[in-house]
Design a protein around this motif. Structure first.
Motif: not given
Length: 66
Positions: A42-62
């Motif tokens: 499990n990860i939080t939605m905040t972490t998912l958002e942070k990953l998207c910003r760092i990688i430059g993608c959308t949640p579907n790419d994660i």
């Protein structure tokens, strides 16, 4: 019990975007979170958002839901 989500897409997206685990660590993603991602934990939605910003993608790419 099977995992209902898979973070496999994130690793492929990182490869395509040339983003390393080191870059994630330098931008606030800690080792515990990386370990969770590797184990489809499990990860939080905040972490998912942070990953998207760092990688430059959308949640579907994660994450992929099964």
């Amino acid at each position: 019990m099977r995992d209902i989500f898979d973070y496999g897409p994130m690793w492929e997206t990182m490869k395509r975007s040339k983003v390393s685990q080191y870059q994630l660590l330098k931008n606030g993603i800690d080792n515990k979170t990386l370990d969770s991602l590797k184990k489809n934990g499990n990860i939080t939605m905040t972490t998912l958002e942070k990953l998207c910003r760092i990688i430059g993608c959308t949640p579907n790419d994660i994450v992929e839901f099964k």
